[in-house]
Design a protein around this motif. Structure first.
Motif, PDB file in Angstrom:
ATOM      1  N   UNK A  17      18.901 -10.489  31.945  1.00 20.94           N
ATOM      2  CA  UNK A  17      20.233 -10.962  31.579  1.00 20.94           C
ATOM      3  C   UNK A  17      20.192 -11.889  30.371  1.00 20.94           C
ATOM      4  N   UNK A  18      19.048 -12.449  30.073  1.00 23.16           N
ATOM      5  CA  UNK A  18      18.953 -13.422  28.983  1.00 23.16           C
ATOM      6  C   UNK A  18      18.603 -12.777  27.651  1.00 23.16           C
ATOM      7  N   UNK A  19      18.421 -11.453  27.630  1.00 19.85           N
ATOM      8  CA  UNK A  19      18.185 -10.740  26.383  1.00 19.85           C
ATOM      9  C   UNK A  19      19.474 -10.049  25.952  1.00 19.85           C
ATOM     10  N   UNK A  20      19.452  -9.409  24.786  1.00 17.66           N
ATOM     11  CA  UNK A  20      20.665  -8.806  24.253  1.00 17.66           C
ATOM     12  C   UNK A  20      21.332  -9.740  23.260  1.00 17.66           C
ATOM     13  N   UNK A  21      22.616  -9.495  22.997  1.00 21.35           N
ATOM     14  CA  UNK A  21      23.340 -10.312  22.029  1.00 21.35           C
ATOM     15  C   UNK A  21      23.818 -11.633  22.637  1.00 21.35           C
ATOM     16  N   UNK A  25      23.190 -14.472  25.789  1.00 22.21           N
ATOM     17  CA  UNK A  25      22.375 -14.985  26.878  1.00 22.21           C
ATOM     18  C   UNK A  25      23.304 -15.415  28.012  1.00 22.21           C
ATOM     19  N   UNK A  26      23.316 -14.656  29.097  1.00 22.13           N
ATOM     20  CA  UNK A  26      24.217 -14.957  30.212  1.00 22.13           C
ATOM     21  C   UNK A  26      23.575 -15.886  31.245  1.00 22.13           C
ATOM     22  N   UNK A  27      22.309 -16.257  31.022  1.00 26.51           N
ATOM     23  CA  UNK A  27      21.618 -17.247  31.864  1.00 26.51           C
ATOM     24  C   UNK A  27      21.561 -16.822  33.329  1.00 26.51           C
ATOM     25  N   UNK A  28      21.293 -15.513  33.559  1.00 28.28           N
ATOM     26  CA  UNK A  28      21.160 -15.026  34.930  1.00 28.28           C
ATOM     27  C   UNK A  28      19.741 -14.562  35.256  1.00 28.28           C
TER      28      UNK A  28
END
Length: 263
Positions: free
Chosen positions: A50-54, A56-59
């Motif tokens: 969840x912390x990768x990608x555009x 960071x959702x901090x999950x």
């Protein structure tokens, strides 16, 4: 209710939905005298972050197992999907997804009656069951791939209740959904690849669900590149994206990496 009993309850719900879908599909097959054209399925294991990608959702990190099965007939098609998430957490932190989608051709045309059931069962956050029914189109397909759009009414069964709205439930009419499934088949360096996407716009959600998902409208989808590098084996990477969905306020995404075996 103890955790053990809760797990039995969720397992029972999953079993009931799976059995109902199987029986309904079997009844449709016999009643409509369907001719099977193609069937496919796979089992997969992998990792998501969840912390990768555009964004960071901090999950954190997620280990997962998935399985899918589909069949294409002369008068329609069927697809189902199962997912067990957060295997790196204890049982209380895991969740399960079960989905089944069908298109039944209208009068042997490329237009279809479309139905979808999508259930998410979570041991801590909450459970919900989404039911969509509407119209689709199956006319854009060939050796290159396919593009199958649909538009549907959206009903929901949810255990979320809004304190701000006096205990109003998110269950009931939940607006509309417009979406598609699409895939493009190609070869590169004599290797087989598939670029696919599923995408849904959710409109006019009910007030309680809009509160839970941080908006009256939302987006949900996933873009996948799969490499079929050996007979029956594949590797894939998925950009899983969403907006005002999965309990997240605004745009969020994650990267998913999977290895699978195709039947």
């Amino acid at each position: 209710m103890s955790l053990t009993n809760a797990q039995y309850k969720r397992a029972g719900v999953l079993s009931l939905i799976t059995s109902a879908v199987t029986l309904l599909f079997s009844a449709q097959t016999q009643a409509l005298d369907l001719e099977l054209k193609n069937a496919y399925g796979s089992a997969n294991a992998g990792y998501a972050n969840w912390n990768s990608g555009f964004e960071n959702t901090h999950r954190g990190e997620v280990w997962k197992l998935t399985a899918d099965f589909g069949a294409i007939f002369n008068k329609g098609e069927f697809y189902s999907f199962y997912e067990n998430n957060v295997l790196n957490h204890n049982i209380a932190g895991q969740n399960y997804v079960l989905s089944a989608q069908t298109h039944i051709r209208l009068f042997n045309s490329d237009y279809s009656l479309m139905g979808k059931v999508y259930g998410q069962f979570d041991n801590t956050w909450g459970d919900d069951l989404d039911m969509m029914y509407g119209l689709g189109y199956l006319g854009w397909s060939g050796k290159w791939g396919f593009f199958k759009p649909y538009i549907a009414f959206h009903n929901q069964s949810s255990d979320y209740k809004s304190q701000r709205l006096g205990g109003r439930s998110a269950s009931g009419r939940n607006g509309y959904v417009a979406g598609w499934t699409t895939a493009y088949f190609f070869k590169l360096w004599d290797q087989s690849f598939v670029l696919s996407d599923w995408h849904e716009f959710e409109f006019d959600r009910n007030d309680a669900y809009a509160e839970q998902q941080h908006g009256a409208n939302g987006i949900n989808g996933g873009l996948t590149l799969a490499w079929k590098f050996y007979p029956h084996l594949k590797a894939s990477v998925t950009w899983r994206y969403f907006k005002n969905k999965l309990g997240y306020d605004g745009f969020g995404d994650q990267m998913i990496y999977m290895l699978g075996y195709e039947f």
